[in-house]
Design an enzyme around this catalytic site. Structure first.
Site, PDB file in Angstrom:
ATOM      1  N   SER A  62       0.793  -1.235   0.000  1.00 23.24           N
ATOM      2  CA  SER A  62       0.000   0.000   0.000  1.00 23.24           C
ATOM      3  C   SER A  62       0.821   1.279   0.000  1.00 23.24           C
ATOM      4  O   SER A  62       0.346   2.320  -0.472  1.00 23.24           O
ATOM      5  CB  SER A  62      -0.947   0.011   1.209  1.00 23.24           C
ATOM      6  N   ASP A 377      -2.919   8.433   8.018  1.00 23.44           N
ATOM      7  CA  ASP A 377      -3.925   7.632   8.718  1.00 23.44           C
ATOM      8  C   ASP A 377      -3.204   6.696   9.682  1.00 23.44           C
ATOM      9  O   ASP A 377      -2.095   7.004  10.124  1.00 23.44           O
ATOM     10  CB  ASP A 377      -4.826   6.878   7.723  1.00 23.44           C
ATOM     11  N   HIS A 380      -0.244   4.849   7.096  1.00 24.30           N
ATOM     12  CA  HIS A 380       0.384   5.400   5.899  1.00 24.30           C
ATOM     13  C   HIS A 380       0.855   6.839   6.097  1.00 24.30           C
ATOM     14  O   HIS A 380       0.161   7.633   6.732  1.00 24.30           O
ATOM     15  CB  HIS A 380      -0.594   5.330   4.720  1.00 24.30           C
TER      16      HIS A 380
END
Length: 409
Positions: A62, A377, A380
């Site tokens: 991610s 968040d 990340h």
């Protein structure tokens, strides 16, 4: 010793079951430059023989996913499809796990390339397949939640007995995607010229491209910790297997003609709002979980050693290692400049992370100045942090061998 909070069942349990079902469905249906010299003295550029790298191929999870997860799992209410994701750049959700750009986006900017399209745009929905994409600048194969190891390999460590949803798009699967993409590109080069063929990289471009294996290991260790493996077990069993898998990926890519690699390590996720919320354990002076960071630091050490050995084996290649852990910690150590450990976007709590109301949901809120935060968040980094890290790597800082920069000539 670290212990997990066992208070999040209910909705999160249902969500995990749904993820596993979607993973299985997707798994069954989607399987469809040059040499440079690094000197010990004066800094030298790590570049394609044509000058700037004109093609980039990104692999990972991610932290480097430019949109594959959103396409792969259309039934999931993925956060990057909703504001405030993308609120810093481009001003709307861009299918990235950040408020703006990722490290790979900033590296693409440094090489004056377009931002990388996710691979699955070419095999996703009818709308994405019909859209004409320019892949000459490269492709992103990274997928959120991807592991380095396959399900079978994770089973070997004892994880298989746990009910943890696993992403089928592992490092091995991403290499299969690359092989398919490469085959199509080579075939197109042998056919009559046309608009679509001209938008794929040439054989020469792929040979001179920069290949970037990303943060493989982050999710392997996350799955290991969530499944109940001890830190000692992860260090002993999981870390060596993950490092070996990354080396294997590089060797496979080299077998296709790849010669330029920038291998990116893992960040100190013991500093993340996610782990600080779901785990208990001793913390260091920067309020990061010591034992979690020990796993990630060991990963960097073992990977660095493995790549030194690999350079001896693949003498016709250029293999750089970007120490993500050290680069990230260089920012964490300056709290006056950046808010660390606390998420910019969340729904309250000590670290602004609530698993029941994650960033992007109606209950969450965005901080007023994300540029002052390390974490966007729970897991990340912010656009600002990604920009800082990318600049460090591009200048050769925290990169091995030393005295090299990702520049153009």
């Amino acid at each position: 010793m670290i212990n997990f909070f066992l208070t999040q069942k209910g909705k999160s349990s249902t969500r995990m079951k749904l993820q596993l079902q979607v993973f299985c469905l997707i798994f069954a249906t989607i399987w469809v430059g040059c040499l440079c010299t690094v000197n010990a003295g004066k800094a030298s550029n790590f570049i394609s023989k044509e000058g700037c790298f004109t093609t980039l191929f990104q692999f990972g999870a991610s932290l480097f996913d430019t949109g594959n997860a959103v396409i792969a799992f259309p039934r999931q209410a993925f956060q990057p499809t909703r504001l405030p994701y993308g609120s810093t750049f481009p001003g709307y959700p861009a299918n990235r796990f950040s408020d703006g750009k990722l490290i790979i986006d900033y590296l693409a900017d440094a090489f004056k390339l377009e931002l990388l399209h996710p691979y699955l745009e070419s095999v996703g929905s009818e709308a994405t397949r019909k859209a004409v994409r320019d892949y000459r600048g490269g492709v992103c194969f990274s997928v959120a939640m991807a592991t380095a190891l396959s399900v079978e390999e994770l089973n070997f460590t004892g994880i298989g007995s746990k009910k943890i949803a696993l992403n089928p798009f592992t490092s091995g699967a991403q290499f299969e995607w690359f092989q398919y993409f490469r085959k199509r590109a080579l075939e197109s080069g042998n056919k009559s010229k046309g608009k679509l063929n001209s938008l794929l990289p040439s054989k020469e471009a792929m040979a001179n491209a920069l290949y970037l294996p990303g943060e493989f290991g982050v999710n392997d260790y996350r799955v290991g910790l969530l499944s109940g493996l001890s830190v000692a077990e992860i260090k002993k069993k999981l870390v060596p297997l993950v490092v070996l898998k990354i080396v294997t990926l590089i060797k496979k890519l080299h077998g296709t003609g790849a010669g330029n690699f920038l291998v990116i390590g893992v960040p100190p996720q013991g500093c993340s709002p996610f782990y600080l919320t779901v785990l208990n354990g001793s913390k260091d002076e920067y309020k990061c979980l010591v034992e979690v960071n020990e796993i990630h630091r060991l990963h960097e050490t073992k990977l660095k050693i493995a790549l030194r050995d690999l350079r001896e084996q693949l003498r016709d290649s250029n293999i750089l290692f970007a120490d993500y852990y050290r680069a990230f910690m260089s920012v964490i150590r300056h709290p006056a400049k950046h808010v660390r450990n606390v998420a910019c976007c969340g729904a309250g709590g000590e670290y602004n992370y609530n698993p029941a109301a994650v960033c992007g949901t109606s209950s969450s809120k965005r901080c007023s100045k994300p540029e002052n935060y390390v974490y966007w968040d729970d897991f990340h980094p912010t656009d600002a942090l990604n920009k800082i890290i990318a600049a460090k790597f591009a200048s050769g800082k925290y990169v091995e061998p030393p005295n090299v920069s990702l520049g153009c000539s």
